[in-house]
Enzyme design. Structure first.
Site, short mmCIF file in Angstrom:
data_model
loop_
_atom_site.label_atom_id
_atom_site.label_comp_id
_atom_site.label_asym_id
_atom_site.label_seq_id
_atom_site.Cartn_x
_atom_site.Cartn_y
_atom_site.Cartn_z
N HIS A 1 0.86 -1.18 0.00
CA HIS A 1 0.00 0.00 0.00
C HIS A 1 0.89 1.23 0.00
O HIS A 1 1.73 1.40 0.89
CB HIS A 1 -0.92 0.01 1.22
CG HIS A 1 -1.87 1.17 1.21
ND1 HIS A 1 -3.14 1.09 0.65
CD2 HIS A 1 -1.75 2.44 1.67
CE1 HIS A 1 -3.75 2.26 0.77
NE2 HIS A 1 -2.92 3.09 1.40
N CYS A 2 0.70 2.09 -0.99
CA CYS A 2 1.55 3.27 -1.13
C CYS A 2 0.74 4.51 -0.71
O CYS A 2 -0.23 4.87 -1.37
CB CYS A 2 2.02 3.43 -2.58
SG CYS A 2 3.04 4.90 -2.84
#
Length: 426
Positions: free
Chosen positions: A120-121
């Protein structure tokens, strides 16, 4: 962050706002300084030089926007395989109320199962996965190339600007083209710092991404493979080494991401596998690892309140804060009497899942707690419990033998309390 956030609403977040601000700050500062350092209207080379920079900046912005808007590809809620019997090879997601497809993982921030989830960025406010892995990688590449060119322009402009007086006094008027003001010199120094930071930071991230793409792995699957190899090594038995099923050779691995359709290859559920493997080779290994994890689970009981803060200095002290785990995983709030199933252990912290109370299980809204039920909490706020099945005597009596059996039955000791004093958990 809810998975239902779509469209440009995803950009209303500190991650995209910060990322786009950095990109535009570097771009505008570089264009302004380049107009004095190498004016594009004075030569074709200057024009081509600035056009190249604008192209790199545009491509970086385009791929960034596409990576955010496209998303990683979310697995439908309540998903099940075509063949019902295949469910025995898959993990079940309680949140999505369905099974996890091969290479899919649940993201607690998106609150959905993600196809081929890498990570998850926060900078794109979304996960990187099956559908946007190529866009994300291209964004990193063009951002690095553009920032490298910006670094050269800004460093050259800064050098000429601070030596302007020298050029004017030594007859080198044509080199004294950069004239600084207080605002422009601050902009130049800030732009240089940001550009160099982007090159270093995104350069490391791109290296990691390319390393995983060449092996056709994700950041999560790297850990799964390492644990699979360690499991076989720790068993002490002569067993065949674990074969990663999605490694097709570096050429085919690259084509899985970098193709004309920018990663939208297949449906994100069924994948080509190496010879001797099938679609569930990795999922079966995951189930085996989960089973071992459950066997290592220990039960703890909270005896003092836990705030759920990342740095609980006032309640836990500096030693606990200094030993906090370096991860973005959540911290959980606890109340005295809470029971926690712990699976990971640090010197000052524990990771586990809080058991829901009877009121929470009944759905009583008045007793529903906010925050996560699974995460890290300070070790000193809880004690480990021992579960004892009585057999006519206590664990220290003569009825209990060395292997945990007793003359009148069986006594099973599940865990030991951290401080050495046993408590019964009935």
């Amino acid at each position: 962050m809810s998975a239902e956030i779509t469209g440009f609403r995803r950009f209303i977040h500190w991650g995209p706002i910060t990322a786009l601000s950095i990109i535009k700050c570097i771009t505008l500062t570089t264009l302004y300084m380049n107009s004095m350092w190498w004016p594009p209207n004075e030569s074709f080379a200057g024009f081509a030089h600035q056009a190249l920079f604008l192209m790199l900046s545009t491509l970086a912005t385009f791929n960034y926007v596409m990576a955010t808007l496209t998303g990683p590809g979310l697995l439908p809620r309540q998903w099940q395989p075509k063949e019902p019997k295949d469910t025995e090879h898959l993990q079940y997601c309680k949140t999505c109320e369905g099974y996890k497809a091969p290479r899919s993982h649940h993201c607690r921030k998106c609150n959905r199962c993600v196809k081929k989830m890498d990570h998850h960025c926060p900078w794109i406010n979304h996960c990187v996965g099956w559908a946007n892995h190529a866009y994300f990688s291209y964004f990193l590449l063009f951002s690095i190339l553009g920032s490298m060119q910006a670094t050269v322009i800004l460093c050259g402009s800064f050098y000429r600007g601070i030596y302007r007086y020298y050029y004017l006094t030594h007859g080198l008027v044509h080199l004294a083209s950069v004239q600084f003001t207080v605002v422009s010199i601050i902009m130049c120094i800030t732009g240089m710092g940001l550009a160099i930071g982007v090159v270093i930071g995104l350069g490391m991230l791109l290296f990691i991404q390319l390393k995983t793409i060449v092996a056709n792995q994700t950041g999560i699957e790297i850990w799964i493979v390492e644990k699979a190899q360690y499991r076989r090594y720790a068993s002490g038995e002569e067993v065949e080494s674990f074969i990663y099923p999605y490694d097709l050779g570096w050429r085919l691995n690259l084509k899985q991401v970098f193709n004309d359709e920018c990663q939208k290859l297949g449906d994100g559920i069924e994948w080509p596998v190496a010879q001797g493997c099938d679609q569930y080779t990795l999922t079966r290994e995951q189930l085996a690892q989960k089973e071992e994890k459950r066997a290592r689970t220990r039960t703890y009981k909270c005896h003092s309140p836990v705030t759920g803060r990342w740095l609980p200095v006032c309640s836990q002290g500096w030693s606990v804060c200094m030993g906090a785990p370096c991860t973005d995983e959540p911290r959980i709030r606890l109340q005295p009497g809470d029971i926690i199933k712990v699976t990971r252990f640090r010197k000052h912290w524990l990771f586990g899942e809080r058991e829901l109370t009877k009121q929470e299980l009944r759905g009583d809204k008045k007793h529903q707690r906010r925050g996560h039920t699974r995460g890290w909490f300070p070790r000193q706020s809880a004690v480990e419990l021992i579960e004892v099945h009585e057999c006519g005597g206590d664990p220290g009596s003569d009825n209990l033998t060395e292997n945990g059996t007793c003359n009148g039955g069986h006594a099973q000791v599940k865990q030991q309390q951290r401080n050495g004093h046993a408590k019964k958990y009935m």
